[in-house]
Design a protein around this motif. Structure first.
Motif, PDB file in Angstrom:
ATOM      1  N   SER A 142       0.823  -1.132   0.157  1.00  0.00           N
ATOM      2  CA  SER A 142      -0.044  -0.006   0.075  1.00  0.00           C
ATOM      3  C   SER A 142       0.863   1.356  -0.052  1.00  0.00           C
ATOM      4  O   SER A 142       1.604   1.198   0.910  1.00  0.00           O
ATOM      5  N   LEU A 143       0.702   2.313  -0.843  1.00  0.00           N
ATOM      6  CA  LEU A 143       1.333   3.260  -1.023  1.00  0.00           C
ATOM      7  C   LEU A 143       0.300   4.306  -1.153  1.00  0.00           C
ATOM      8  O   LEU A 143      -0.586   4.643  -1.900  1.00  0.00           O
ATOM      9  N   LYS A 144       0.208   5.393  -0.011  1.00  0.00           N
ATOM     10  CA  LYS A 144      -0.746   6.365   0.403  1.00  0.00           C
ATOM     11  C   LYS A 144      -0.203   7.688   0.396  1.00  0.00           C
ATOM     12  O   LYS A 144       0.612   7.557   1.532  1.00  0.00           O
ATOM     13  N   TYR A 145      -0.363   8.602   0.112  1.00  0.00           N
ATOM     14  CA  TYR A 145       0.267  10.051   0.483  1.00  0.00           C
ATOM     15  C   TYR A 145       2.015   9.860   0.300  1.00  0.00           C
ATOM     16  O   TYR A 145       2.636  10.269   1.151  1.00  0.00           O
ATOM     17  N   VAL A 146       2.295   9.455  -0.681  1.00  0.00           N
ATOM     18  CA  VAL A 146       3.783   9.375  -1.025  1.00  0.00           C
ATOM     19  C   VAL A 146       4.168  10.120  -2.178  1.00  0.00           C
ATOM     20  O   VAL A 146       3.715  10.189  -3.264  1.00  0.00           O
ATOM     21  N   ARG A 147       5.165  10.801  -2.193  1.00  0.00           N
ATOM     22  CA  ARG A 147       5.797  11.673  -3.121  1.00  0.00           C
ATOM     23  C   ARG A 147       7.274  11.413  -3.312  1.00  0.00           C
ATOM     24  O   ARG A 147       8.018  11.137  -2.489  1.00  0.00           O
ATOM     25  N   VAL A 148       7.654  11.120  -4.845  1.00  0.00           N
ATOM     26  CA  VAL A 148       8.783  10.867  -5.167  1.00  0.00           C
ATOM     27  C   VAL A 148       9.213  12.248  -6.207  1.00  0.00           C
ATOM     28  O   VAL A 148       8.551  12.589  -6.846  1.00  0.00           O
ATOM     29  N   GLU A 149      10.558  12.581  -5.775  1.00  0.00           N
ATOM     30  CA  GLU A 149      10.963  13.811  -6.415  1.00  0.00           C
ATOM     31  C   GLU A 149      12.466  13.625  -7.095  1.00  0.00           C
ATOM     32  O   GLU A 149      13.086  12.799  -6.690  1.00  0.00           O
TER      33      GLU A 149
END
Length: 401
Positions: A154-161
Motif C-alpha cells: 500500500s502506497l498512500k500520500y507518497v511523493r517521489v522527487e
C-alpha cells in the motif's frame, strides 16, 4: 546475504514538549538513519529522516513499513539509488495529507535516482502475446504472473522527487513510479511524481488501479503504460507539464489487440506555455495530450485538456489533443470501438486529431459507433484536495489544476 544497516543517531522514543503541569501534545523526534542493502526480514522504519544508499530491494515474503511523515533522501554522488519491491515483497508506506512520506534526492536535480520500483504477480501480455518479459530498469527481473488480485502492499500520500534516472535508453531507465505486473490488491492512492527525467508513472502490464495521482514537471510522459495493463478503477489523474515534456498519456499494448482496456475517469492534462518536447524520434511527434500506438486502447471520461499547442522552436512540431500513430491501432482500436474519450473539454489546443500514418485520417467520425468521442464545455477533470502531500518548497502543485 547482504544486510540492512541502520545508523540511528536519535532514538525513536525521544519525546519533547510535555510537562507535568499541562496537557500539551507529545512531540516525537524523528529518527536519523540509513537504508541500504537487501531487506530480508520484516522491518518498520519509524518516523524519521533516512539516507537511501544503493538499489535497496525488499525480498519475497518480507514486509517493510515506513511510518508517516518520514523523508528518505538519495544522493546521486553515491551511484544508483532506488527502492525496489521484488515479487511477493510488501511495502506499506501510508502517509497522510499533512504527513506525507517523501522520497527525494539531495541535489534536487531531475534524473538523479531510480524512484520506487514495484513488482507484482499479475498478468501481462507483451510482444508476440508473451506472458512474461524482462524489466527495462537494468535489474533484468522477470515479470508477469497469473494472480490478478495480487498485492504488493500500500502506497498512500507518497511523493517521489527528482527521479527518472536514465542510464541506457530502453534498456536501463527509471521513472518516478514503475509498476511491473502489479496486481489489483495493491493500494495506490494520493501519489506525486515530481520533476523526474523520464515518465511520472509507468505501468508494465498488471491489473492495479491508482487514485489521486499528480505527475508534475516530468521530462518524458506524465502517464505511460504498456504490456496490456488493464486497471479498471483509476480516477483523478492530474498532469502538469512544464519546461520539457512529451505526451500527457502514452498508451500502448505491444501490438496485442486485446478484448479489454483500462479505465480512467476524471483526468486533467495541462501543458504550460513554452514547454518543449524532446527531439522527435522517427515517426513519433511526441507532443500530444493522448497518444495511442501498438494497439493501445482505453476508456477515458471527464477529461480536461489544455495547452497542447504547436511548437516552433527548437524544432517545429504539431501538437494536438489525440494522436493515433499506426494503422493497426486505428483499425483495431479506434474503428473497433475500444478507444473511448467522452466528456472532453479542450482549450488552447488548436489541433484535435493527428494521424501518425498517411494511410488513414483520424477525425471525430472515426470513433465508431459515434458514442466514443464526446467534446463538451462542462468537463471538470481531476478533483484533488490540497495539503502538504501536494506542496513543495511552499508551492501548491494543484494551483494549475
Amino acid at each position: 546475504m547482504k544486510k540492512v544497516f541502520y545508523a540511528m543517531a536519535i532514538a525513536a522514543s525521544v519525546f519533547t514538549g510535555c510537562s507535568s503541569d499541562d496537557d500539551e501534545p507529545i512531540v516525537k523526534a524523528p529518527v536519523e538513519g540509513e537504508i541500504s542493502g537487501d531487506i530480508t526480514s520484516n522491518k518498520t522504519f519509524a518516523y524519521g529522516n533516512y539516507t537511501l544508499k544503493g538499489m535497496v530491494k525488499i525480498a519475497a515474503g518480507v514486509t517493510v513499513t515506513i511510518e508517516k511523515g518520514s523523508t528518505i533522501t538519495a544522493d546521486k554522488r553515491d551511484g544508483e539509488d532506488g527502492l525496489v519491491v521484488l515479487k511477493n515483497g510488501i511495502l506499506i508506506a501510508n502517509g497522510t495529507a499533512d504527513e506525507p512520506i517523501v522520497l527525494t534526492e539531495q541535489s534536487k536535480t531531475a534524473g538523479s535516482w531510480a524512484g520506487i520500483i514495484m513488482y507484482g504477480d499479475a498478468p501481462i501480455i507483451t510482444t508476440g502475446a508473451a506472458t512474461s518479459a524482462k524489466s527495462e530498469d537494468g535489474l533484468n527481473e522477470s515479470y508477469g504472473g497469473n494472480n490478478e488480485n495480487h498485492s504488493s502492499g500500500s502506497l498512500k500520500y507518497v511523493r517521489v522527487e527528482y527521479a527518472g534516472q536514465v542510464i541506457t535508453t530502453n534498456n536501463k531507465e527509471h521513472n518516478g513510479f514503475s509498476f511491473y505486473a502489479v496486481g489489483a490488491g495493491t493500494v495506490l492512492e494520493n501519489l506525486v511524481s515530481y520533476k523526474g527525467n523520464d515518465d511520472g508513472f509507468e505501468f508494465y502490464g498488471g491489473t492495479v488501479s491508482a487514485k489521486n495521482l499528480i505527475s508534475y514537471g516530468n521530462s518524458d510522459d506524465s502517464f505511460d503504460w504498456q504490456d496490456s495493463w488493464k486497471g479498471q478503477a483509476n480516477t483523478n489523474w492530474f498532469a502538469y507539464q512544464t519546461v520539457k515534456a512529451n505526451y500527457g498519456m502514452e498508451v500502448e499494448a505491444k501490438g496485442n489487440n486485446n478484448a479489454f482496456f483500462p479505465k480512467v475517469t476524471n483526468i486533467t492534462l495541462r501543458r504550460a506555455t513554452g514547454t518543449t518536447t524532446e527531439a522527435p524520434g522517427g515517426t513519433e511527434i511526441q507532443l500530444d495530450a493522448f497518444q495511442f500506438k501498438s494497439n493501445g486502447n482505453g476508456d477515458f471520461s471527464n477529461i480536461v485538456i489544455d495547452g497542447y499547442v504547436n511548437q516552433t522552436t527548437p524544432t517545429s512540431v504539431t501538437g494536438g489533443a489525440v494522436q493515433v500513430l499506426d494503422l493497426n491501432t486505428y483499425n483495431n482500436q479506434v474503428l473497433g470501438g475500444k478507444i473511448k474519450l467522452t466528456n472532453v473539454k479542450i482549450t488552447n489546443t488548436p489541433t484535435l486529431f493527428i494521424s501518425g500514418a498517411v494511410t488513414f485520417t483520424l477525425n471525430a467520425a472515426s470513433f465508431l459507433p459515434g458514442t466514443n468521442w464526446g467534446p463538451t464545455t462542462t468537463a471538470t477533470g481531476a478533483s484533488l484536495t490540497a495539503g502538504k502531500w501536494a506542496t513543495i518548497d511552499g508551492v501548491n502543485l494543484l494551483a494549475n489544476l
